[in-house]
Design a protein around this motif. Structure first.
Motif: not given
Length: 154
Positions: A85-91
């Motif tokens: 979603d908007n705030e959570i990211e994957s790296v």
């Protein structure tokens, strides 16, 4: 400070990010706020597909060496990269060679002291991805086991 050279497979970390710098103590404040937000807003508890109960502090997108701006992410290792979603990211932490340091002590003081020593070491760092893996094997925040991985040239 002792370390061992390890070969890691690719890892995927999901969490929240902040751009920061080590200049003027800014990173200490920014990283603290990011960890606080991860737990106080229930973000960590609601991360799906966590592989374990360890938390990860990830340093990436360096604009040079440790004296330049970079991105810090607080989160957890997950099983697959997925749309967030908007705030959570994957790296993605790339597979490769890492210098692995094992720290036992206070989660703030010991880690901060370890980084001071790492910055003064003659490691051939990649400055792509470095991370702390908190083992969360004790309720005592003054007696935690933390693994720090520094990406190094092959």
């Amino acid at each position: 400070m002792k370390y061992e050279i390890v070969e890691l497979e690719e890892k995927i970390v999901k969490g929240i990010k902040i751009k920061t710098t080590n200049q003027n103590g800014k990173s200490i404040q920014d990283i603290g706020v990011t960890w606080q937000k991860l737990f106080s807003e229930g973000i960590y508890q609601n991360l799906e597909n966590k592989l374990n109960n360890k938390t990860i502090g990830l340093y990436t997108e360096y604009e040079g060496d440790y004296t330049k701006p970079y991105i810090f992410m607080a989160g957890a290792e997950v099983g697959q990269k997925e749309k967030c979603d908007n705030e959570i990211e994957s790296v993605i932490i790339p597979k490769g060679k890492y210098a692995k340091f094992v720290i036992i002590g206070d989660i703030q003081d010991s880690v901060g002291q370890a980084w001071q020593e790492i910055w003064n070491m003659n490691l051939k760092r990649k400055y792509i991805c470095d991370f702390e893996e908190y083992q969360n094997n004790s309720e005592d925040m003054k007696n935690q086991e933390i693994h720090i991985y520094i990406g190094i040239e092959a």
